[in-house]
Write a protein that holds these residues in place. Sequence first.
Motif, PDB file in Angstrom:
ATOM      1  N   THR A  25     -29.175  -5.675  -3.331  1.00  0.00           N
ATOM      2  CA  THR A  25     -29.643  -6.879  -4.017  1.00  0.00           C
ATOM      3  C   THR A  25     -28.831  -7.077  -5.284  1.00  0.00           C
ATOM      4  N   ALA A  26     -28.826  -8.291  -5.784  1.00  0.00           N
ATOM      5  CA  ALA A  26     -28.124  -8.555  -7.040  1.00  0.00           C
ATOM      6  C   ALA A  26     -28.683  -7.677  -8.151  1.00  0.00           C
ATOM      7  N   ALA A  27     -30.003  -7.459  -8.149  1.00  0.00           N
ATOM      8  CA  ALA A  27     -30.618  -6.615  -9.178  1.00  0.00           C
ATOM      9  C   ALA A  27     -30.097  -5.188  -9.105  1.00  0.00           C
ATOM     10  N   ALA A  28     -29.912  -4.653  -7.891  1.00  0.00           N
ATOM     11  CA  ALA A  28     -29.402  -3.292  -7.731  1.00  0.00           C
ATOM     12  C   ALA A  28     -27.966  -3.184  -8.231  1.00  0.00           C
ATOM     13  N   TYR A  29     -27.157  -4.195  -7.957  1.00  0.00           N
ATOM     14  CA  TYR A  29     -25.769  -4.152  -8.414  1.00  0.00           C
ATOM     15  C   TYR A  29     -25.665  -4.332  -9.926  1.00  0.00           C
ATOM     16  N   ARG A  30     -26.423  -5.262 -10.477  1.00  0.00           N
ATOM     17  CA  ARG A  30     -26.374  -5.452 -11.934  1.00  0.00           C
ATOM     18  C   ARG A  30     -26.812  -4.180 -12.659  1.00  0.00           C
ATOM     19  N   TYR A 122     -36.547  -9.997  -4.268  1.00  0.00           N
ATOM     20  CA  TYR A 122     -35.155 -10.431  -4.320  1.00  0.00           C
ATOM     21  C   TYR A 122     -34.661 -10.890  -2.941  1.00  0.00           C
ATOM     22  N   PRO A 123     -33.814 -11.913  -2.925  1.00  0.00           N
ATOM     23  CA  PRO A 123     -33.192 -12.323  -1.659  1.00  0.00           C
ATOM     24  C   PRO A 123     -32.038 -11.388  -1.307  1.00  0.00           C
ATOM     25  N   ILE A 124     -31.599 -11.444  -0.066  1.00  0.00           N
ATOM     26  CA  ILE A 124     -30.375 -10.741   0.278  1.00  0.00           C
ATOM     27  C   ILE A 124     -29.191 -11.585  -0.193  1.00  0.00           C
ATOM     28  N   ILE A 125     -28.023 -10.971  -0.313  1.00  0.00           N
ATOM     29  CA  ILE A 125     -26.876 -11.693  -0.861  1.00  0.00           C
ATOM     30  C   ILE A 125     -25.664 -11.543   0.049  1.00  0.00           C
ATOM     31  N   ARG A 126     -24.693 -12.425  -0.177  1.00  0.00           N
ATOM     32  CA  ARG A 126     -23.441 -12.426   0.573  1.00  0.00           C
ATOM     33  C   ARG A 126     -22.388 -11.602  -0.152  1.00  0.00           C
ATOM     34  N   PHE A 127     -21.336 -11.281   0.561  1.00  0.00           N
ATOM     35  CA  PHE A 127     -20.210 -10.586  -0.045  1.00  0.00           C
ATOM     36  C   PHE A 127     -19.606 -11.411  -1.174  1.00  0.00           C
ATOM     37  N   ARG A 128     -19.498 -12.712  -0.976  1.00  0.00           N
ATOM     38  CA  ARG A 128     -18.903 -13.552  -2.016  1.00  0.00           C
ATOM     39  C   ARG A 128     -19.751 -13.553  -3.289  1.00  0.00           C
ATOM     40  N   ASP A 129     -21.066 -13.378  -3.145  1.00  0.00           N
ATOM     41  CA  ASP A 129     -21.924 -13.293  -4.325  1.00  0.00           C
ATOM     42  C   ASP A 129     -21.623 -12.018  -5.110  1.00  0.00           C
ATOM     43  N   LEU A 130     -21.379 -10.921  -4.408  1.00  0.00           N
ATOM     44  CA  LEU A 130     -21.058  -9.668  -5.085  1.00  0.00           C
ATOM     45  C   LEU A 130     -19.729  -9.763  -5.823  1.00  0.00           C
ATOM     46  N   LEU A 131     -18.743 -10.431  -5.253  1.00  0.00           N
ATOM     47  CA  LEU A 131     -17.470 -10.599  -5.953  1.00  0.00           C
ATOM     48  C   LEU A 131     -17.687 -11.290  -7.297  1.00  0.00           C
ATOM     49  N   GLU A 132     -18.548 -12.279  -7.313  1.00  0.00           N
ATOM     50  CA  GLU A 132     -18.858 -12.970  -8.574  1.00  0.00           C
ATOM     51  C   GLU A 132     -19.551 -12.027  -9.550  1.00  0.00           C
ATOM     52  N   LEU A 133     -20.490 -11.227  -9.064  1.00  0.00           N
ATOM     53  CA  LEU A 133     -21.200 -10.288  -9.932  1.00  0.00           C
ATOM     54  C   LEU A 133     -20.245  -9.278 -10.541  1.00  0.00           C
ATOM     55  N   ILE A 134     -19.299  -8.775  -9.755  1.00  0.00           N
ATOM     56  CA  ILE A 134     -18.329  -7.811 -10.274  1.00  0.00           C
ATOM     57  C   ILE A 134     -17.469  -8.448 -11.351  1.00  0.00           C
ATOM     58  N   GLU A 171     -12.931 -14.201   2.813  1.00  0.00           N
ATOM     59  CA  GLU A 171     -13.873 -14.083   1.689  1.00  0.00           C
ATOM     60  C   GLU A 171     -13.149 -13.683   0.407  1.00  0.00           C
ATOM     61  N   LEU A 172     -12.179 -12.773   0.513  1.00  0.00           N
ATOM     62  CA  LEU A 172     -11.414 -12.390  -0.671  1.00  0.00           C
ATOM     63  C   LEU A 172     -10.700 -13.601  -1.258  1.00  0.00           C
ATOM     64  N   ASP A 173     -10.050 -14.370  -0.389  1.00  0.00           N
ATOM     65  CA  ASP A 173      -9.337 -15.559  -0.860  1.00  0.00           C
ATOM     66  C   ASP A 173     -10.297 -16.540  -1.531  1.00  0.00           C
ATOM     67  N   ALA A 174     -11.441 -16.775  -0.900  1.00  0.00           N
ATOM     68  CA  ALA A 174     -12.402 -17.738  -1.437  1.00  0.00           C
ATOM     69  C   ALA A 174     -12.994 -17.263  -2.755  1.00  0.00           C
ATOM     70  N   GLY A 175     -13.107 -15.935  -2.912  1.00  0.00           N
ATOM     71  CA  GLY A 175     -13.691 -15.382  -4.127  1.00  0.00           C
ATOM     72  C   GLY A 175     -12.710 -15.165  -5.261  1.00  0.00           C
ATOM     73  N   GLY A 176     -11.470 -15.575  -5.074  1.00  0.00           N
ATOM     74  CA  GLY A 176     -10.478 -15.435  -6.142  1.00  0.00           C
ATOM     75  C   GLY A 176      -9.850 -14.062  -6.229  1.00  0.00           C
ATOM     76  N   TRP A 177     -10.086 -13.216  -5.225  1.00  0.00           N
ATOM     77  CA  TRP A 177      -9.465 -11.887  -5.208  1.00  0.00           C
ATOM     78  C   TRP A 177      -8.178 -11.898  -4.390  1.00  0.00           C
ATOM     79  N   GLU A 178      -7.773 -13.076  -3.924  1.00  0.00           N
ATOM     80  CA  GLU A 178      -6.564 -13.251  -3.126  1.00  0.00           C
ATOM     81  C   GLU A 178      -6.523 -12.210  -2.005  1.00  0.00           C
ATOM     82  N   ARG A 179      -5.479 -11.377  -1.945  1.00  0.00           N
ATOM     83  CA  ARG A 179      -5.398 -10.355  -0.910  1.00  0.00           C
ATOM     84  C   ARG A 179      -5.673  -8.961  -1.459  1.00  0.00           C
TER      85      ARG A 179
END
Length: 358
Positions: A25-30, A122-134, A171-179
């Motif tokens: 969850t986002a709470a667990a990652y934060r 808490y809701p479940i989250i996507r990989f792209r959401d975690l990239l933003e959290l990081i 997902e990496l490309d969409a999240g701004g992590w390119e390759r």
Amino acid sequence: MLPTPAPRPLVIGHRGAPGYRPEHTAAAYRLAFALGADAVEPDLVATRDGVLVLRHENEISGTTDVASRPEFASRRTTREIDGAPLTGWFTEDFTWAELATLRARERLGAIRQESTSFDGRYPIIRFRDLLELIDEAAHEQRRTIRLVAEFKHATHFEALGLPLDELFAAELDAGGWERGDARLIMESFEPTLLDRLGARGIRGARVLLIEDSGSPRDLVVADGRAASSYDSFVTEAGLLGLAGRFDGVSVGKARLVGRARAKPTAGAGRDTAARAAGTTPLVGAELVDAAHAAGLAVYTWTLRPENRFLAPSFRRGTARSAYGDWLGEFLLVIGTGVDGIFVDHPDLGVEARRIAAE
């Protein structure tokens, strides 16, 4: 911000900080970031419409409230996962919009009362959401936070037309992590998937996960009974064979602390010969040293403080959920020279590393 040198061992928040909040969850990652984790580890599975979501497995009845949702009762089914029948609700039968309505539950509820008290919040989250959290946490804390992405059931998803390597690159490309870059570590129990990630030009370390027994599913599908075993990869010869192909191995904790050496038998001579030939599975510091000699990093999973998960000599009392001598076991693992430890309680991993360095 350029990645800073990785501390050693890397303290990796295993699915966030599930000792305190429901995993993935986002709470667990934060919370993992706040407790000092150097990296976090998501498990990646796919939805029917090709979205990577964070769940321990593609079967989600143990980690969400899906079983109590009447609108999804008809989705319960039995299918074969990695060669074995499994009944439940599977991410590949849902769109992301549907999964987004579910709420997370702690998978180890009988042991983790603190985490379980947050079930349903808490809701479940996507990989792209975690990239933003990081990215947000790295900016706020002014430090590098790494990502250890684990790919689950790659052969299964490939057969469904949901190739995890392709979805991951998108997902990496969409999240701004390119390759990818030096912040990224990619893990899988299936070597073929790691090869495909490399062929796609995704930058980052590729690490082969090693089960305690059996063989990788992709190799079983391809080679049947001739498939290489996980044990064969952690012999001296096996580690040398991985050098240049992958960047490391990630082993279950039992390979470092939980296995008693076999007593000499009538076949001891053969065992000695096998060791000399480099074909005996290695354990403990011997495994770590051999991997390092081959140019491979070594990670281990999962360090947990509860008696239920500690090696017998580190348990204290009889309550499975009570903390035993977690520090003793953590220090023993760190003492083998591993490069990274997966922990459910990031603060305990950080403290053990501090004490080990004294």
